[in-house]
Every structure is written in C-alpha cells, then in structure tokens.
Design an enzyme around this catalytic site. Structure first.
Site, PDB file in Angstrom:
ATOM      1  N   THR A 123       0.810  -1.218   0.000  1.00  0.00           N
ATOM      2  CA  THR A 123       0.000   0.000   0.000  1.00  0.00           C
ATOM      3  C   THR A 123       0.848   1.275   0.000  1.00  0.00           C
ATOM      4  O   THR A 123       1.967   1.271   0.523  1.00  0.00           O
ATOM      5  CB  THR A 123      -0.905  -0.013   1.257  1.00  0.00           C
ATOM      6  N   ASP A 124       0.274   2.343  -0.519  1.00  0.00           N
ATOM      7  CA  ASP A 124       0.966   3.641  -0.480  1.00  0.00           C
ATOM      8  C   ASP A 124       1.115   4.160   0.942  1.00  0.00           C
ATOM      9  O   ASP A 124       1.897   5.078   1.204  1.00  0.00           O
ATOM     10  CB  ASP A 124       0.243   4.678  -1.360  1.00  0.00           C
ATOM     11  N   GLU A 125       0.359   3.568   1.889  1.00  0.00           N
ATOM     12  CA  GLU A 125       0.431   4.051   3.276  1.00  0.00           C
ATOM     13  C   GLU A 125       1.804   3.832   3.894  1.00  0.00           C
ATOM     14  O   GLU A 125       2.137   4.457   4.896  1.00  0.00           O
ATOM     15  CB  GLU A 125      -0.636   3.363   4.138  1.00  0.00           C
ATOM     16  N   TYR A 147      -1.645  -0.069  11.174  1.00  0.00           N
ATOM     17  CA  TYR A 147      -1.867  -0.846   9.937  1.00  0.00           C
ATOM     18  C   TYR A 147      -0.707  -0.633   8.976  1.00  0.00           C
ATOM     19  O   TYR A 147      -0.109  -1.583   8.468  1.00  0.00           O
ATOM     20  CB  TYR A 147      -3.189  -0.426   9.276  1.00  0.00           C
ATOM     21  N   LYS A 151       2.147  -3.264   7.455  1.00  0.00           N
ATOM     22  CA  LYS A 151       2.361  -3.523   6.016  1.00  0.00           C
ATOM     23  C   LYS A 151       3.826  -3.248   5.650  1.00  0.00           C
ATOM     24  O   LYS A 151       4.436  -3.987   4.872  1.00  0.00           O
ATOM     25  CB  LYS A 151       1.434  -2.654   5.163  1.00  0.00           C
TER      26      LYS A 151
END
Ligand code: NAD
Ligand code: DAU
Length: 332
Positions: A123-125, A147, A151
C-alpha cells in the site's frame, strides 16, 4: 499457471480472482482465506463452480495449512491482511499477527517450495503522508498508523527474502481502491450505503485529506501485469492519478445518489490521520499499465453497484458491524 491467492474472499482479492479466471483460461486459482469479518464467500459465489477455482479455508499464520495450499503453485499473490486503519488504531494485535507473521509464514513456505513468483500486495500508506510531490519506490518508509507499520514490516520481510534467499518477490504498492465488494467499514462503501439509508456520512476532521483513488479493476490489471511481466526484486507503485479531497468525494457520492449535503456530518479526526497520499507510478507505466477507467465513470458504476446490490451489503451492516460502528463513531 497455478496461482495461490491469499485473502481472495476480501475486496481486492475477490475482484482479482474473478479477473484471472475471466482473462486467463489456462490459469487455476487456489484461494486461501480465513474468512475474517472482512472475508465473504458471497464475493466469489459466481465462480465457485469453475473447475479451475478451489477455496481453502485457512489461516496464513498456520504453516501446515499454508504448505498444503501452496503445494504445486507456480506463483503466490498475497492479499490477505487486516486492512482497516481505524481498526488498527483500536487494537493492532491481529495486524501484527496476520500482516507480519502471516506474511513471514508465506514467504518462508514459498522459499521452501521454490515458488517461481511471490507478489506482496502492499500500500501507499507505507510511505506516510506526502506533503508535496509523489512517493517513489526507493523512498524511505515512514508509516504513521499501526496498519501501515504492519504492512511496511511485511514489505521489509518480503524484500529480505529476495536479497537473502533469492525468492522472486515483487511488491506492489497501490493507492486507495474503490469498487464492488468492498466491506462497508471503508469510506467509499460506508458513505454510499449510509446515503442510501439516509444516515449521516461521518467525515473526519476538516474533510480536506487527500486520497488518490484507484478503481479496483484497474488495480487487478496492474497486479496481473506485474505477476506475468514484472521484474524480480522490484517494487511497483500503482496510483490512480486521481487526487480528491474527502469532502469532495463525499459531495460527489451524494450528488450521484440525489441526496442532500446536509447528510454530511463532520466528526472528530482520525488520530494520526495522514493528510495526503500521492504516488509516482512511472515504473508501472513503463511496464505498460495505465488505469483504463476514469474516476467519474468508475465512481458512478460503483454507486450503481451498491444501489443494485443491497442484498450483498445490508447483512454486513448488522450484528458485529453495528457494535463496531457504535464504538468507532459515538462521542465524535
Ligand atoms: P479486505 O479486508 O477486504 O480483505 C482481506 C481478506 O484477507 C479477507 O478475505 C480476510 O478474510 C482475509 N484474511 C485476513 N486475515 C487472514 C489470515 N490470517 N489468513 C487468511 N486470510 C486472512 O482487504 P482489501 O481491501 O481487499 O485489501 C487486500 C490487500 O490489499 C491487503 O493486503 C491491503 O493491505 C492491500 N491494499 C488495499 C488497498 C485498499 O484500498 N483496499 C489499497 C492498497 C493495498
Ligand atoms: O491508501 C491505501 C489504503 O487505503 C489501504 O492500504 C487500506 O487498506 C485502505 O483501507 C485505505 O485506507 P484509508 O484509511 O485511506 O481508507 P478509508 O476508506 O478508511 O478512508 C479514506 C479516507 O476517508 C481517509 O482520509 C479517512 C476518511 N474517512 C474514513 C472513514 C472510514 C472519513 O472521513 N470518515 C470515515 O468514516
């Protein structure tokens, strides 16, 4: 090609399984899924009778179950995760277990079984909030919430299995997906379904946080391309190229449904709320991918899907969901 998909009963995973079966007649898919609250057998009811598809109910943290499911696989596409930021802010144990330990179990088994390709769906997060410009694949990881941290940890394990063990790992990092079959805890399906029910749309903070929206079918095509033509050891950002403020997304949803803006309910902000995500996707563009769906058309199609699939989402918004909703949104 025989593919082990993990988390295939969730939002993106189910769209990906359907995409693979529809576009690759010579491919077979095993879907290993624990069926958490976010996993739903209804998401793949239409392909259940396809002889190229097999469902395995199991946990990616269970090494024996993983070995059985992975036996004979040419590739692994790893979607399974705890995926909701707000839930990770309430308690992150399951995020650590599934997103880190589960990812490790899959990597280690793939190494043992000499699987030819491992796609870590990320994810871009992991880049954290991007004030200006756009994150590139080599940028430092700077996750803000539990979260995103889990990741990022999974990604680092995946990288280490490439550099140390030569496991042919590829990481994809996509922006916010939207589309059919998304569990209604996430902003887009929550706002659409609340609006259909004439309930308030709880908009965090000043509503000016920016997300780069990507239609889920475009993401599936990108992951498919990476699976078949990506370079071992590479990371690919997958951005929709559509930056929209949350307040604007909310207004567009209401307009599409013919509902009044008075349904918007500003609520207390999410702790650690990343202001903006933005991805530089030139690497995957060079590989030959570009999103095929415009944001406007895809959002319209998505709203129409939830309108015509009340039988899918109404049961999800009862029971357990109601307790979560009360905890998450009361006193805001
Ligand atoms: P989701 O929550 O809809 O689905 C997750 C699936 O994983 C569910 O079917 C669940 O049952 C399964 N699962 C969870 N824990 C498991 C375990 N221990 N063992 C086996 N199965 C388990 O998630 P999603 O939105 O479809 O996201 C899929 C992947 O894509 C995740 O890795 C997520 O981090 C990543 N991602 C999502 C987005 C997005 O916008 N949704 C964007 C970028 C990346
Ligand atoms: O960016 C990719 C990520 O996108 C994925 O890695 C995650 O798995 C996925 O859940 C998603 O994370 P977000 O936190 O960005 O998505 P969410 O739908 O929860 O929220 C989108 C934006 O809307 C975010 O800025 C928070 C805001 N929001 C969300 C909810 C649930 C609200 O304003 N109100 C809400 O009730």
């Amino acid at each position: 090609m025989k593919i082990l998909v993990t988390g295939g009963s969730g939002f993106i995973g189910s769209n990906f399984v359907r995409h693979v079966l529809a576009t690759h007649p010579d491919h077979a898919v095993v879907n290993l899924d624990k069926l958490t609250y976010a996993g739903n057998p209804e998401n793949l009811r239409d392909v259940e009778s396809d002889r190229r598809y097999r469902f395995v109910h199991g946990d990616i943290c269970d090494a024996a179950a993983v070995r059985d499911a992975m036996a004979g696989a040419d590739a692994v596409v790893h979607f399974a995760a705890e995926s909701h930021v707000d839930k990770s802010n309430l308690g992150a144990d399951e995020f650590l277990r599934t997103n880190v330990s589960g990812t490790f179990t899959l990597l280690d088994t793939a190494r043992e079984l000499k699987v030819g390709r491992f796609v870590q769906v990320s994810t871009d997060e992991v880049y954290g909030s991007i004030a200006r410009g756009a994150a590139r694949e080599a940028d430092l990881l700077n996750p803000s919430n539990p979260y995103a941290a889990s990741k990022a940890a999974g990604d680092l394990f995946a990288r280490s299995y490439w550099t140390t063990h030569g496991l042919p790992v590829i990481i994809t990092r996509s922006s916010n997906n939207f589309g059919p079959y998304q569990y209604p805890e996430k902003a887009t399906p929550l706002f659409i379904t609340n609006a259909i029910e004439d309930r308030p749309l709880p908009l965090y903070g000043d509503g000016r946080n920016v997300r780069d929206w990507l239609y889920v079918l475009d993401n599936c095509e990108a992951i498919d391309l990476v699976l078949h033509r990506g370079r071992d050891g590479e990371i690919y950002n997958i951005g929709g190229g559509t930056e929209v403020e949350n307040a604007e997304l909310t207004r567009r949803i209401l307009r599409l449904l013919g509902k009044p803006e008075s349904l918007i309910q500003p609520v207390r902000d999410r702790p650690g709320h990343d202001r903006r995500y933005a991805l530089d996707s030139s690497r995957i563009h060079d590989l030959g991918w570009t999103p095929r769906h415009s944001f406007d058309a895809a959002l319209e199609a998505t709203v129409a899907w939830y309108r015509t699939h009340e039988a899918w989402w109404r049961p999800l918004k009862s029971g357990q969901f109601k307790a979560y909703y009360a905890r998450q949104y009361s006193n805001r």
